[in-house]
Design a protein around this motif. Structure first.
Motif, PDB file in Angstrom:
ATOM      1  N   VAL A  90       0.928  -1.173  -0.019  1.00  0.00           N
ATOM      2  CA  VAL A  90       0.008  -0.026  -0.103  1.00  0.00           C
ATOM      3  C   VAL A  90       0.923   1.293   0.093  1.00  0.00           C
ATOM      4  O   VAL A  90       0.650   2.139  -0.905  1.00  0.00           O
ATOM      5  CB  VAL A  90      -0.934  -0.022   1.293  1.00  0.00           C
ATOM      6  CG1 VAL A  90      -1.584   1.276   1.373  1.00  0.00           C
ATOM      7  CG2 VAL A  90      -1.847  -1.141   1.156  1.00  0.00           C
ATOM      8  N   VAL A  91       1.785   1.240   0.891  1.00  0.00           N
ATOM      9  CA  VAL A  91       2.681   2.597   1.010  1.00  0.00           C
ATOM     10  C   VAL A  91       3.470   2.561  -0.467  1.00  0.00           C
ATOM     11  O   VAL A  91       3.566   3.610  -0.814  1.00  0.00           O
ATOM     12  CB  VAL A  91       3.818   2.173   2.270  1.00  0.00           C
ATOM     13  CG1 VAL A  91       4.722   3.190   2.038  1.00  0.00           C
ATOM     14  CG2 VAL A  91       3.173   2.205   3.599  1.00  0.00           C
ATOM     15  N   SER A  92       3.970   1.700  -0.902  1.00  0.00           N
ATOM     16  CA  SER A  92       4.828   1.500  -2.155  1.00  0.00           C
ATOM     17  C   SER A  92       3.919   2.221  -3.199  1.00  0.00           C
ATOM     18  O   SER A  92       4.389   2.791  -4.209  1.00  0.00           O
ATOM     19  CB  SER A  92       4.862   0.020  -2.616  1.00  0.00           C
ATOM     20  OG  SER A  92       6.312  -0.149  -2.709  1.00  0.00           O
ATOM     21  N   ALA A  93       2.603   1.661  -3.285  1.00  0.00           N
ATOM     22  CA  ALA A  93       1.763   2.106  -4.290  1.00  0.00           C
ATOM     23  C   ALA A  93       1.307   3.646  -4.197  1.00  0.00           C
ATOM     24  O   ALA A  93       1.103   4.338  -5.123  1.00  0.00           O
ATOM     25  CB  ALA A  93       0.450   1.341  -4.571  1.00  0.00           C
ATOM     26  N   SER A  94       1.301   4.172  -2.880  1.00  0.00           N
ATOM     27  CA  SER A  94       0.717   5.638  -2.570  1.00  0.00           C
ATOM     28  C   SER A  94       1.704   6.441  -2.827  1.00  0.00           C
ATOM     29  O   SER A  94       1.414   7.666  -2.701  1.00  0.00           O
ATOM     30  CB  SER A  94      -0.188   5.440  -1.370  1.00  0.00           C
ATOM     31  OG  SER A  94       0.361   4.945  -0.415  1.00  0.00           O
ATOM     32  N   LEU A  95       3.013   6.309  -2.512  1.00  0.00           N
ATOM     33  CA  LEU A  95       3.973   7.117  -2.525  1.00  0.00           C
ATOM     34  C   LEU A  95       4.728   7.210  -3.670  1.00  0.00           C
ATOM     35  O   LEU A  95       4.993   6.200  -4.122  1.00  0.00           O
ATOM     36  CB  LEU A  95       4.686   6.981  -1.214  1.00  0.00           C
ATOM     37  CG  LEU A  95       4.354   7.253  -0.049  1.00  0.00           C
ATOM     38  CD1 LEU A  95       5.366   6.846   1.166  1.00  0.00           C
ATOM     39  CD2 LEU A  95       3.969   8.658   0.155  1.00  0.00           C
ATOM     40  N   SER A 130       7.838   7.199  -5.861  1.00  0.00           N
ATOM     41  CA  SER A 130       9.465   6.584  -5.468  1.00  0.00           C
ATOM     42  C   SER A 130      10.028   8.082  -5.211  1.00  0.00           C
ATOM     43  O   SER A 130      10.264   8.940  -5.508  1.00  0.00           O
ATOM     44  CB  SER A 130       9.725   5.757  -6.692  1.00  0.00           C
ATOM     45  OG  SER A 130      10.004   6.783  -7.650  1.00  0.00           O
ATOM     46  N   HIS A 162       9.673   7.055   0.319  1.00  0.00           N
ATOM     47  CA  HIS A 162       9.174   5.903  -0.186  1.00  0.00           C
ATOM     48  C   HIS A 162      10.288   4.610   0.444  1.00  0.00           C
ATOM     49  O   HIS A 162       9.924   3.796   0.962  1.00  0.00           O
ATOM     50  CB  HIS A 162       9.071   5.589  -1.770  1.00  0.00           C
ATOM     51  CG  HIS A 162       8.697   4.493  -2.222  1.00  0.00           C
ATOM     52  ND1 HIS A 162       9.803   3.701  -2.568  1.00  0.00           N
ATOM     53  CD2 HIS A 162       7.455   3.817  -2.381  1.00  0.00           C
ATOM     54  CE1 HIS A 162       9.306   2.615  -2.964  1.00  0.00           C
ATOM     55  NE2 HIS A 162       7.907   2.605  -2.992  1.00  0.00           N
TER      56      HIS A 162
END
Lengths: 79, 620
Positions: free
Chosen positions: B264-269, B271, B275
């Motif tokens: 979720v963090v990966s997708a919403s932040l 790069s 991130h």
């Protein structure tokens, strides 16, 4: 006779404790548990190997564990 | 409505002999909301909670360590003595003392009770575990006891919540007199107190049957020199099975959970630094430690069960002979058993060892017990280099190697303990003196509170120490940024440290990737696996190899002697900063943790080297 050689499950009365044989705080700790002249005790369990260490000793309504080196310092007579 | 100074919280302290049922009474009176911290400067836990009195006022209830007398023989007893005398800096003298005595063991417990009553503070006596006294065939007269002691006596059964309201009422009553001056009582000597205790106990016991206590019967089996050890080892076997088998689904679920958050963090932040920091640093690092929570909770469930039932003292009794062989005592058994989950709770459990030399030795060897963090490292390497052959019915070579690694840790700990007891921690042969508490059916609520406290301590540590270390390591691995064509590992601060370390580690068969993996593994051993995975993923020139798992890469790139040396290294290496930090706190200084780290690295180097050289010479 010391507690070490005393018969199992037989009431013994402590006649003397050789405090000098006990290292460091051991005497203090035994005293706190009620091991002192006049107390009635009984050896209830022992280990199997060699010196048959440690010992479980009934004192009053309590059971305490101690080593043979401590039992050797405790002089007892049949109660 | 309070007639007191509203600013100052009134305090009541639970005081009494060990095994008087103080903690159960404390749990029953305060519920699950407890504040646990250390007393400043000593490694003794301070447990406090709020008790609401019948009038609506509330007091802070403190559970003081159990004591046999004010003539302190342990740091715990010293805390109790200082607090009730008002001599503990930063701790106000308790307004009310709740003296907890075991109803079935009056003659013993009234000895210390008299010493406490000599202080002349407002005191209430809780005649606790009265049900066990009844079970033992005793009928007691609380009023006679109250008359003899000169303070109110309330019969209680903490685990069944009997007498709690009456006790709270008596505390409120005593608290009303808290502002009056203390009426110190006449001081009498220990033999006099013992005699008085005997008379008071006799007067309070209305009738007593001569039937044998339950303990005698159970102990006849559990302490039997032949059957007792068999039962103990059977129980230990069940515990180990449970720690490794039951925990797996929960650990997997936690891992999936961390993975999902990571996703979720990966997708919403976008790069970038934030991130990478959150995903690679925080979630990967802290997540890899939090997955051990299920194993730790299961192990502690059994340990708390053994403690609450009274069996732990019997286990210590049975193990004493064996431990005495290496200069320790049965009391070291519990901390060392805990260390199989994690050395941190193991080292904290050494607080129950009264002898300082014994305690220090146990702390120093605790990291040699194979903790659960080594398991992922062992599992990956074994799967990569040890063939999956069976060498007997139900015995596989891989399992045998794993077992051998556990045994190597235990034997190593025993030998090190023996050597330490004859050198740096030498002294008089340590004694083994302990009370063996009566058997009791543990109550679920007490177990739950205990488990919650252990889990919380572990999580808090993961959130502070491990969190910080992980971030520092991640920063070292991430900066300075690599030039195009250069690998991030090579360019980073950590990579440069690995370059310095490699010449030292090369003679024992470690390649540069291992040298590098050892740095982040200082945070937590299992990180070695993910560090190797990252290194090989970053540095792989062959795309097929890059896609393969870390197990395949190790199988392809490492020689057997190198892999075996790596396993031997992890049996001994103090690859865990949290353990070192806890050892520092528990020994109050850097001297012993430094010694521990030094001797463990030396052993790791020597045994990894020996393994490498012997395996190479054998042509493996």
């Amino acid at each position: 006779m010391t507690l070490d050689g005393f018969e199992h499950d037989k009431a013994a009365r402590i006649v003397a404790v050789n405090w000098a044989m006990l290292a460091g705080d051991e005497g203090k700790r035994l005293k706190a548990l009620g091991v002192d002249e006049g107390a009635e005790v009984a050896v209830v369990h022992r280990g199997i190997f060699g010196t048959r260490d440690p010992l479980a000793v009934r004192i009053g309504r309590m059971t305490i564990a101690l080593r043979r080196s401590h039992a050797l310092a405790i002089e007892v007579e049949p109660a | 409505m309070s007639r007191h100074d509203p600013v100052k919280t009134r305090t009541a302290a639970l005081v009494g002999n060990p095994n008087a049922g103080k903690s159960a009474l404390f749990n029953a009176l305060t519920g699950a909301r407890q504040k646990i911290a250390n007393y400043p400067g000593v490694t003794v836990e301070r447990k406090a909670g709020r008790l609401t009195l019948p009038g609506g006022d509330s007091v802070e209830l403190i559970d003081l360590p159990g004591s046999y007398s004010f003539d302190a023989a342990s740091p715990d007893e010293e805390v109790t003595r200082k607090v009730v005398h008002g001599e503990f800096a930063g701790e106000s003298i308790p307004d009310v003392i709740v003296l907890v005595v075991d109803a079935a063991n009056l003659e013993q417990h009234l000895v210390f009770a008299q010493e406490v009553l000599e202080l002349g503070r407002p005191t209430v006596v809780a005649l606790n575990m009265i049900d066990l006294a009844e079970r033992d065939g005793l009928t007691l007269d609380p009023e006679a006891l109250s008359e003899a002691l000169g303070v109110p006596v309330v019969p209680t059964v903490a685990v069944r919540r009997r007498g709690l309201a009456e006790l709270a009422e008596a505390i409120a009553e005593a608290e009303a007199h808290a502002d009056e001056d203390a009426h110190k009582r006449w001081h009498i000597t220990l033999p006099e107190r013992r005699l008085a205790a005997k008379h008071m106990a006799r007067a309070a016991i209305l009738s007593k049957s001569t039937r044998h206590t339950v303990e005698n019967g159970i102990d006849r089996v559990l302490l039997n020199p032949w059957i007792g050890p068999v039962i103990l080892f059977g129980l230990l076997f069940v515990i180990f099975q449970a720690v490794f088998a039951w925990a797996t689904p929960f650990a997997d679920a936690l891992e999936d959970g961390v993975g999902a958050i990571s996703g979720v963090v990966s997708a919403s932040l976008p790069s970038g630094f934030v991130h990478d920091f959150l995903v690679e640093g925080v979630l990967a690092g802290v997540g890899s430690v939090v997955v051990f929570l299920p194993q730790i909770v299961i192990l502690f469930f059994f340990i708390l069960l053994m403690e609450a039932s009274g069996y732990m003292a019997r286990a210590a009794f049975l193990m004493d002979r064996l431990m005495a062989g290496v200069g320790l005592s049965g009391k070291s058994f519990i901390p060392l058993l805990s260390s199989f989950a994690c050395a941190i709770p193991g080292i904290m459990a050494t607080r129950s060892i009264p002898d300082p030399k014994d305690r220090l030795t146990t702390i120093l060897v605790a990291p040699l017990m194979t903790c659960s963090a080594r398991l992922p490292v062992y599992a990956v390497i074994i799967a990569a280099v040890i063939p999956q052959t069976t060498i007997g019915p139900g015995v596989g070579l891989q399992g045998l190697v794993l077992f051998a690694l556990y045994i190597a840790g235990i034997v190593g700990a025993m030998i090190v303990a023996l050597v330490l007891r004859h050198t740096v921690t030498s002294g008089a042969a340590s004694g083994f003196i302990m009370e063996m508490p009566r058997y009791q059916l543990p109550r679920l609520k007490d177990l739950a509170i205990g488990l919650w406290q252990r889990a919380w301590v572990f999580l808090r540590r993961a959130g502070t120490i491990i969190f910080t270390v992980t971030i520092v390591l991640w920063l070292m691995l991430s900066f300075p940024k690599a030039e195009p064509g250069e690998s991030q590992m090579d360019a980073s601060v950590a990579g440069r440290i690995a370059d310095v370390m490699h010449p030292v580690l090369e003679p024992i068969g470690f390649n540069r990737e291992i040298s590098l993996a050892l740095i982040p593994a200082m945070a937590a051993r299992e990180v070695a696996v993910s560090a190797l995975a990252t290194t090989y993923a970053v540095d792989a020139e062959d795309e097929d190899l890059a896609a393969a798992g870390v197990t395949d890469k190790i199988a392809a790139l490492w020689s057997l002697p190198t892999a075996l040396a790596f396993l031997a290294w992890f049996v001994f290496a103090p690859q865990c900063i949290s353990t070192i930090a806890v050892a520092r706190r528990e020994t109050n200084g850097w001297k012993w943790p430094a010694f521990m780290v030094g001797y463990l690295f030396a052993l790791a180097y020597i045994f990894a080297g020996l393994t490498f050289w012997i395996a190479t010479a054998l042509g493996l």
